[in-house]
Design a protein around this motif. Structure first.
Motif: not given
Length: 202
Positions: A40-48
């Motif tokens: 499972t590739l999890l990408i943190d895409r939160r702008d903050s």
């Protein structure tokens, strides 16, 4: 029980000790039970959680890294689930499309990825049919984000923690090394990445 010689990266819980003692080298069990393979590739895409703008931003580096890993795994025939920090699937692959055929839809999903306005990190863990192995590509990571990640994947995984301050000197956040150390204490493999590091080196 089917066994093979130990390779770097194999889980120690899969070592077959009786065969290892008999052969005088570490041997590991092959899939003696149905185990979902893949990542499972999890990408943190939160702008903050990211710094910088446009192609030189930390989010763009995270997208390029995730795309590179996805292509590598898919071409090897591995199952790849692509999710964001909330556990939502990123893009869609048509049913029955696997291996190298799944590369174009995965790359297209990442090419159109937009930053999220969310500030929370829920990471609910592997969903139904998702592989249990995880590679998390993280931006600025707070202690509560680490706690959520470790709770979601208690067996550990791999994390690439971006030192987002190296993408912009304007704002100082928590050092990436603190988050990486917390993940390592929880049994994760963690790598800290700076803006001058290439995807290949990471």
């Amino acid at each position: 029980v089917l066994i093979r010689p130990y390779r770097q990266g194999d889980e120690l819980r899969r070592v077959h000790w009786r065969s290892s003692a008999r052969r005088d080298e570490l041997m590991v069990r092959l899939d003696d039970r149905p185990d979902p393979s893949g990542v499972t590739l999890l990408i943190d895409r939160r702008d903050s959680a990211h710094r910088g703008h446009g192609p030189a931003s930390s989010l763009e580096w995270a997208v390029a890294f995730t795309a590179s890993v996805a292509v590598h795994l898919l071409q090897r025939g591995e199952a790849v689930a692509l999710v964001d920090e909330s556990g939502e699937a990123v893009g869609d692959v048509p049913p029955g499309v696997t291996g190298a055929d799944a590369v174009p839809p995965r790359l297209e999903s990442l090419a159109v990825l937009r930053p999220s306005a969310s500030t929370g990190f829920t990471a609910p863990g592997p969903g139904p049919g998702h592989p249990e192995g995880v590679l998390a590509v993280l931006g600025g990571t707070a202690p509560q984000d680490v706690t959520a990640l470790v709770s979601a994947w208690p067996r550990g995984g791999h994390a690439v923690v971006l030192d987002v301050d190296t993408w912009s000197a304007a704002a100082r956040s928590r050092p990436a090394s603190v988050a990486a150390a917390a993940l390592r204490r929880a049994g994760w493999h963690a790598t800290v990445v700076t803006s001058d590091m290439t995807v290949q080196r990471a």
